[in-house]
Design an enzyme around this catalytic site. Structure first.
Site, mmCIF file in Angstrom:
data_model
loop_
_atom_site.group_PDB
_atom_site.id
_atom_site.type_symbol
_atom_site.label_atom_id
_atom_site.label_comp_id
_atom_site.label_asym_id
_atom_site.label_seq_id
_atom_site.Cartn_x
_atom_site.Cartn_y
_atom_site.Cartn_z
ATOM 1 N N GLU A 1 3.742 -4.076 12.414
ATOM 2 C CA GLU A 1 2.744 -3.039 12.106
ATOM 3 C C GLU A 1 1.647 -3.762 11.338
ATOM 4 O O GLU A 1 1.796 -4.022 10.140
ATOM 5 C CB GLU A 1 3.336 -1.951 11.208
ATOM 6 C CG GLU A 1 4.482 -1.182 11.803
ATOM 7 C CD GLU A 1 4.052 -0.112 12.778
ATOM 8 O OE1 GLU A 1 2.853 -0.076 13.163
ATOM 9 O OE2 GLU A 1 4.909 0.685 13.172
ATOM 10 N N ASN B 1 0.807 -1.233 0.000
ATOM 11 C CA ASN B 1 0.000 0.000 0.000
ATOM 12 C C ASN B 1 0.837 1.279 0.000
ATOM 13 O O ASN B 1 0.435 2.275 -0.604
ATOM 14 C CB ASN B 1 -1.019 -0.020 1.148
ATOM 15 C CG ASN B 1 -0.402 -0.229 2.498
ATOM 16 O OD1 ASN B 1 0.655 -0.839 2.634
ATOM 17 N ND2 ASN B 1 -1.065 0.272 3.524
ATOM 18 N N GLU C 1 7.524 2.772 15.000
ATOM 19 C CA GLU C 1 8.403 3.267 13.947
ATOM 20 C C GLU C 1 8.275 4.785 13.900
ATOM 21 O O GLU C 1 7.369 5.359 14.482
ATOM 22 C CB GLU C 1 8.013 2.633 12.609
ATOM 23 C CG GLU C 1 8.154 1.124 12.649
ATOM 24 C CD GLU C 1 8.110 0.504 11.279
ATOM 25 O OE1 GLU C 1 7.048 -0.004 10.890
ATOM 26 O OE2 GLU C 1 9.148 0.552 10.579
ATOM 27 N N CYS D 1 -3.359 1.132 6.724
ATOM 28 C CA CYS D 1 -3.594 0.388 7.968
ATOM 29 C C CYS D 1 -4.300 1.269 8.988
ATOM 30 O O CYS D 1 -5.145 0.792 9.730
ATOM 31 C CB CYS D 1 -2.298 -0.174 8.509
ATOM 32 S SG CYS D 1 -0.984 1.023 8.606
HETATM 33 P P1 NAI Z 1 0.549 -10.009 3.707
HETATM 34 O O1 NAI Z 1 0.684 -9.659 5.141
HETATM 35 O O2 NAI Z 1 0.463 -11.476 3.397
HETATM 36 O O3 NAI Z 1 1.788 -9.410 2.870
HETATM 37 C C1 NAI Z 1 2.657 -8.410 3.358
HETATM 38 C C2 NAI Z 1 4.089 -8.777 3.023
HETATM 39 O O4 NAI Z 1 4.424 -9.996 3.682
HETATM 40 C C3 NAI Z 1 4.358 -9.013 1.532
HETATM 41 O O5 NAI Z 1 5.640 -8.544 1.207
HETATM 42 C C4 NAI Z 1 4.319 -10.523 1.441
HETATM 43 O O6 NAI Z 1 5.028 -11.043 0.344
HETATM 44 C C5 NAI Z 1 4.981 -10.916 2.744
HETATM 45 N N1 NAI Z 1 4.710 -12.285 3.206
HETATM 46 C C6 NAI Z 1 3.631 -13.054 2.949
HETATM 47 N N2 NAI Z 1 3.746 -14.245 3.564
HETATM 48 C C7 NAI Z 1 4.933 -14.235 4.235
HETATM 49 C C8 NAI Z 1 5.611 -15.169 5.083
HETATM 50 N N3 NAI Z 1 5.094 -16.365 5.350
HETATM 51 N N4 NAI Z 1 6.782 -14.805 5.614
HETATM 52 C C9 NAI Z 1 7.318 -13.589 5.370
HETATM 53 N N5 NAI Z 1 6.724 -12.673 4.571
HETATM 54 C C10 NAI Z 1 5.552 -12.990 4.021
HETATM 55 O O7 NAI Z 1 -0.698 -9.232 3.169
HETATM 56 P P2 NAI Z 1 -1.501 -9.355 1.765
HETATM 57 O O8 NAI Z 1 -1.825 -10.780 1.483
HETATM 58 O O9 NAI Z 1 -0.787 -8.584 0.729
HETATM 59 O O10 NAI Z 1 -2.853 -8.583 2.133
HETATM 60 C C11 NAI Z 1 -3.848 -9.223 2.901
HETATM 61 C C12 NAI Z 1 -4.519 -8.234 3.820
HETATM 62 O O11 NAI Z 1 -3.574 -7.732 4.753
HETATM 63 C C13 NAI Z 1 -5.095 -7.007 3.164
HETATM 64 O O12 NAI Z 1 -6.354 -7.271 2.629
HETATM 65 C C14 NAI Z 1 -5.137 -6.051 4.312
HETATM 66 O O13 NAI Z 1 -6.300 -6.244 5.085
HETATM 67 C C15 NAI Z 1 -3.933 -6.413 5.138
HETATM 68 N N6 NAI Z 1 -2.783 -5.521 4.891
HETATM 69 C C16 NAI Z 1 -2.423 -4.654 5.862
HETATM 70 C C17 NAI Z 1 -1.387 -3.767 5.648
HETATM 71 C C18 NAI Z 1 -0.960 -2.797 6.680
HETATM 72 O O14 NAI Z 1 -0.416 -1.742 6.334
HETATM 73 N N7 NAI Z 1 -1.118 -3.069 7.961
HETATM 74 C C19 NAI Z 1 -0.676 -3.709 4.369
HETATM 75 C C20 NAI Z 1 -1.100 -4.703 3.422
HETATM 76 C C21 NAI Z 1 -2.124 -5.568 3.698
#
Ligand code: NAI
Ligand code: MG
Length: 497
Positions: A267, A169, A478, A301
């Protein structure tokens, strides 16, 4: 708009891509093709089509990056003086500013956000490097008074190799948010951007290189979470993991880090309330509520995704907010509308499913509620700015993160009731409070369970202000001087004299 930006936009719409985009990892101060030769595509959400390819790395690439970081940590970076680190970070801030136009266009293409949002992200990334450049040579220890027979002192050491796992994002500014304090503290880094938005983190590593950062200090390995993220956060040489993303993946990351007793900053998600009391400045508050949820198409977020509002002003407020939401223009980010695209088809479908479920349960849709496309091309991944009115406290629309332009409205009968509603989720990231009565505002700020509270301006704060969550929103902070803590460890040395 500048001539440079105009030329880049013209190039993109004429060719469907841009020249000179990175395709490989950045490891040990150079571009490095993935050992398995794999590539994957990244999409322009504004048109819903691939526009570039990048390295689909895996474990051996991670190994190479961590080893490069280890050599730098034990060698050149471990020996650099604080003022040398400071100067490099300051030059990095200048390098980001010098490349700001190109970075913003690429960020818009990769993520789908509007050009002005991407420009603002690039400015805040430059500011992060500038801020931590100023902090690098001010990391002092203390002396403790143990009486005349001892000298006892602490120093702040870098924790060592740090891993940074970044979501899609805010790809550029979130990378900067972790890297700048880590490098300021004297740590090395291996960063994995999200597979939806890999490009600008690679460009940041190159900018750091041109700013004088020695080879191996900052490495970027691209690919999926499973193939790159998982081996990186589980690597025994990594001493701190900074993760931003979903709660579920945050749990997995923390479990992997636990095996090596590696510290983590998490985060995670949010469902942050905007608490609007009857004595608020209605014009200003409507405008603030609009941008609290529709900035970045709601993919923040800390978005103000719940409106907790006193009953006496509820009807008028929603009528005005819906009118404003309906005026917002949507479209390809490079045309700079009010609201850009949803960053992936997967995320668009997730948002859509939440709203369809709400409709099926007869929840009132006061604005939006539908998928849309870019008005010029008829393509792309968009969702109309949406308001779901009078949602019950236990409803999934109040309890679960949607991560899109969807506001859930909750009606409160008193200030106490508003507080109960505000605290009534498993998250605790941010909260907004709107009232002309500063005593009410400060009492609510005291009682709301959140890492940051904004009074009469949502997202108020700067790179100086610590950011992070409570409860399921994570832990660690952070930004600000707080943001250095994760990257420093305290050594106490005591001598008997
Ligand atoms: P995600 O948490 O799976 O991905 C975030 C990062 O983690 C990406 O770089 C991804 O490749 C990496 N990742 C995924 N699995 C991993 C693992 N097992 N070990 C280490 N790194 C890993 O989130 P995703 O699937 O992109 O989005 C799903 C939901 O998460 C969204 O719909 C939203 O609700 C939430 N989200 C929250 C964010 C925030 O800023 N707090 C940012 C993005 C998503
Ligand atoms: Mg993309």
């Amino acid at each position: 708009m500048s001539a440079e930006t105009e030329a880049l936009i013209a190039e993109y719409f004429a060719t469907g891509t841009l020249k000179g985009l990175p395709h490989n990892h950045w490891i040990d101060g150079q571009w490095y093709a993935p050992l398995n030769g794999g590539q994957m595509e990244t999409f322009d959400p504004g048109l819903g089509r691939a526009f570039a390819s990048f390295a689909a790395g895996d474990e051996p690439d991670v190994e190479r990056a961590v080893n490069a970081a280890e050599r730098a940590q034990q060698g050149v970076w471990g020996k650099a003086t604080p003022v040398e680190r400071s100067r490099i970070l300051y030059r990095a801030a200048e390098g980001i500013r010098a490349n700001a136009e190109r970075l913003a266009v690429i960020e818009t293409l990769d993520n789908g956000k509007t050009l002005s949002e991407a420009q603002s992200d690039v400015r805040s990334a430059a500011r992060l490097f500038e801020y931590y450049a100023g902090a690098a040579d001010k990391l002092h220890g203390e002396t403790m008074a143990l009486g005349p027979d001892y000298v006892s002192q602490t120093s702040l050491e870098p924790v060592g190799i740090t891993a940074h796992v970044i979501p899609w994002n805010y790809p550029f500014s979130t990378a900067a948010r972790g890297l700048a304090p880590a490098l300021a503290a004297g740590c090395t880094a291996v960063l994995k951007p999200a597979e939806q938005t890999p490009l600008t983190a690679l460009l940041l590593a190159e900018i750091l290189h041109h700013a004088g950062l020695p080879a191996g200090v900052c490495n970027v390995v691209t690919g999926t979470g499973a193939k790159v993220g998982a081996p990186l956060v589980a690597h025994p040489k990594v001493r701190h993991v900074t993760f931003t993303g979903s709660v579920q993946t945050g749990r997995t990351v923390m479990q992997a880090a636990a095996r090596n007793i590696t510290s983590v900053t998490l985060e995670l998600g949010g469902k942050s309330p905007m608490v609007v009391l009857s004595d608020c400045d209605m014009d200003a508050t409507v405008e603030d509520a609009l941008w609290a949820i529709y900035s970045n198409a709601g993919q923040i977020c800390s978005a103000g995704s719940r409106l907790v509002i006193e009953r006496s002003i509820h009807a008028e407020f929603i009528e005005r907010l819906a009118a404003r939401a309906n005026q917002l223009t949507l479209g390809h980010g490079l045309h700079n509308p009010h609201v850009g695209a949803i960053s992936s088809l997967e995320q668009l479908e997730k948002i859509s499913a939440f709203v369809e479920d709400a409709k099926a349960r007869d929840i009132k849709v006061a604005a939006g509620g539908t998928r849309l496309s870019d008005p010029r091309s008829g393509a792309g991944w968009f969702f109309a700015p949406t308001i779901l009115d009078r949602v019950a406290a236990a409803d999934r629309l109040v309890q679960e993160e949607i991560f899109g332009p969807v506001l859930s409205v909750q009606v409160a009968d008193s200030v106490e009731h508003a507080l109960t509603l505000a605290n009534g989720t498993a998250f605790g990231l941010a909260a907004g409070i709107y009232t002309r009565d500063i005593t009410k505002a400060l009492r609510l700020a005291r009682d709301i369970d959140a890492g940051q509270v904004y009074i009469n301006e949502y997202y108020a704060g700067g790179v100086e202000t610590p950011f992070g969550g409570n409860k399921l929103s994570g832990f660690g902070r952070e930004k600000g001087l707080e943001g250095l803590r994760s990257y420093c460890r305290v050594k106490a040395v005591t001598a008997r004299i």
